[in-house]
Design an enzyme around this catalytic site. Structure first.
Site, PDB file in Angstrom:
ATOM      1  N   MET A   1       0.805  -1.647   0.051  1.00  0.00           N
ATOM      2  CA  MET A   1       0.032   0.192   0.376  1.00  0.00           C
ATOM      3  C   MET A   1       0.997   0.945   0.042  1.00  0.00           C
ATOM      4  SD  MET A   1      -3.358  -0.816   1.789  1.00  0.00           S
ATOM      5  CE  MET A   1      -2.601  -1.135   3.612  1.00  0.00           C
TER       6      MET A   1
ATOM      7  N   LEU B   1       6.681   3.444   1.091  1.00  0.00           N
ATOM      8  CA  LEU B   1       7.279   1.962   1.715  1.00  0.00           C
ATOM      9  C   LEU B   1       8.784   2.182   2.662  1.00  0.00           C
ATOM     10  CD1 LEU B   1       8.017   1.121  -2.212  1.00  0.00           C
ATOM     11  CD2 LEU B   1       6.538   0.056  -0.443  1.00  0.00           C
ATOM     12  N   HIS B   2       9.114   1.079   3.059  1.00  0.00           N
ATOM     13  CA  HIS B   2       9.982   0.730   4.341  1.00  0.00           C
ATOM     14  C   HIS B   2      10.913   0.019   4.366  1.00  0.00           C
ATOM     15  CE1 HIS B   2       7.336  -1.641   6.261  1.00  0.00           C
ATOM     16  NE2 HIS B   2       6.538  -0.778   6.558  1.00  0.00           N
TER      17      HIS B   2
ATOM     18  N   GLY C   1      10.956  -2.830   5.360  1.00  0.00           N
ATOM     19  CA  GLY C   1      10.091  -4.111   5.480  1.00  0.00           C
ATOM     20  C   GLY C   1       9.369  -4.365   4.098  1.00  0.00           C
ATOM     21  N   HIS C   2       9.142  -3.472   3.642  1.00  0.00           N
ATOM     22  CA  HIS C   2       8.973  -3.541   2.259  1.00  0.00           C
ATOM     23  C   HIS C   2       9.785  -3.940   0.916  1.00  0.00           C
ATOM     24  CE1 HIS C   2       5.317  -0.776   3.368  1.00  0.00           C
ATOM     25  NE2 HIS C   2       4.604  -1.377   3.301  1.00  0.00           N
TER      26      HIS C   2
ATOM     27  N   SER D   1       6.114  -0.345  10.022  1.00  0.00           N
ATOM     28  CA  SER D   1       4.428  -0.525   9.814  1.00  0.00           C
ATOM     29  C   SER D   1       4.712   1.347   9.201  1.00  0.00           C
ATOM     30  CB  SER D   1       3.929  -0.579  10.833  1.00  0.00           C
ATOM     31  OG  SER D   1       2.282  -0.151  10.418  1.00  0.00           O
TER      32      SER D   1
ATOM     33  N   ARG E   1       1.716   2.749   9.601  1.00  0.00           N
ATOM     34  CA  ARG E   1       1.308   3.664  10.600  1.00  0.00           C
ATOM     35  C   ARG E   1       2.468   4.012  11.222  1.00  0.00           C
ATOM     36  NH1 ARG E   1      -2.856  -0.049   8.855  1.00  0.00           N
ATOM     37  NH2 ARG E   1      -4.260   0.279   7.869  1.00  0.00           N
TER      38      ARG E   1
END
Ligand code: AMP
Length: 279
Positions: free
Chosen positions: A27, A30-31, A33-34, A182, A184
């Site tokens: 979604m 990006l960080h 993790g992505h 995340s 968020r």
């Protein structure tokens, strides 16, 4: 790297590269993790497509669809660095045009955990992922274990609907202090950011008790919940010990038991999980 906004153009690209594409659905915002999913995707196929789409059908009426963070320019930098060939960033109008009325629903394993707190959420997830699978036609798709239930639901959907796509689950990437990365997290105030550590602390406490020999889920639940209830603002949405395949409740824990939790910190709902026997 190219950016494709139109579904038709994405399908044209996919037609030419069929059988050679790895897909990373996201979604956006990006960080690392992505990025870890994209780097792994790079190793598994000739072409890497990362989709960036804040999917309206997986958000409930009172959820954060409008305030979900977005920054395509920043996303492009991260994706490019991770070796992505194509960012597929469709519009909602192209994905769900006038007259749209088809949804895909996985039943039992969507009834628990996030599915129980977010009615309709997984129906939106499976619908959009099935659409992305059809549009991008990947041979492999990568998902994070951060969304453990989502990964289980996608695996179920792929088996049940005979998608000829390998599903790869990737480890949770965390900040140095333990908070699971995340998009968020950026919505947390500095005080909430500190309070958000209660999720990973709760997991650590349960794992320590498990390592110390505790096997009763009721006892482990108390230990884990205490780390959150000791904080002023965070509210437990769920904190559950489950069978990692069926996601059904257990009375006795073992090495394979999943601890999954969702906690509201201020207005932000965060999730985290871990398998008790894994480091
Ligand atoms: P999202 O953009 O939040 O929908 O996430 C897109 C994909 O990235 C999903 O498969 C997530 O599970 C995965 N993901 C998100 N955060 C992390 C993380 N901290 N570590 C590993 N994977 C993640």
């Amino acid at each position: 790297m190219i950016v494709i906004h139109s579904v038709a153009q994405m399908q044209q690209y996919a037609r030419d590269k069929r059988g050679e594409i790895a897909l990373v659905p996201t979604m956006g915002y990006l960080h690392e993790g992505h990025a870890s999913l994209m780097v792994e995707a790079r190793k598994r196929a000739k072409y890497v497509v990362a989709s960036i789409f804040v999917n309206p059908t997986q958000f409930g009426v009172n959820e954060d669809l409008d305030s979900y963070p977005r920054d395509l320019e920043h996303d492009k930098e991260i994706a490019e660095k991770a070796g992505v060939d194509v960012i597929f960033a469709p519009t909602a109008a192209d994905m769900y045009p006038e007259g749209y009325q088809s949804y895909l629903n996985v039943e039992e394993i969507t009834a628990h955990l996030c599915g129980a707190s977010r009615p309709g959420h997984f129906r939106g997830v499976t619908t959009v992922v099935a659409k992305l699978f059809n549009i991008v036609a990947p041979k492999v798709a990568l998902f994070g274990k951060k969304d453990f239930q989502q990964l289980a639901v996608i695996r179920r959907m792929v088996r049940d609907f005979n998608f000829d796509i390998e599903i790869v689950g990737m480890p949770i990437v965390r900040e140095a202090d333990g908070l699971a990365m995340s998009s968020r997290n950026t919505k947390l105030s500095p005080v909430e950011r500190e309070q958000a550590l209660c999720l990973s602390r709760s997991i650590a406490a349960a794992k320590a008790a498990f390592k110390g020999g505790e096997r009763s889920v009721a006892a482990l639940q108390k230990v884990a919940a205490a780390m959150i209830e000791g904080e002023k603002s965070p509210q437990i949405d769920y904190l559950e010990f489950r069978d990692q395949d069926s996601l059904l409740p257990l009375e006795k824990a073992d090495e394979r038991t999943l601890l999954a939790l969702a906690v509201r910190v201020g207005s932000v709902r965060l999730i985290d999980n871990s398998i008790l026997g894994e480091d």
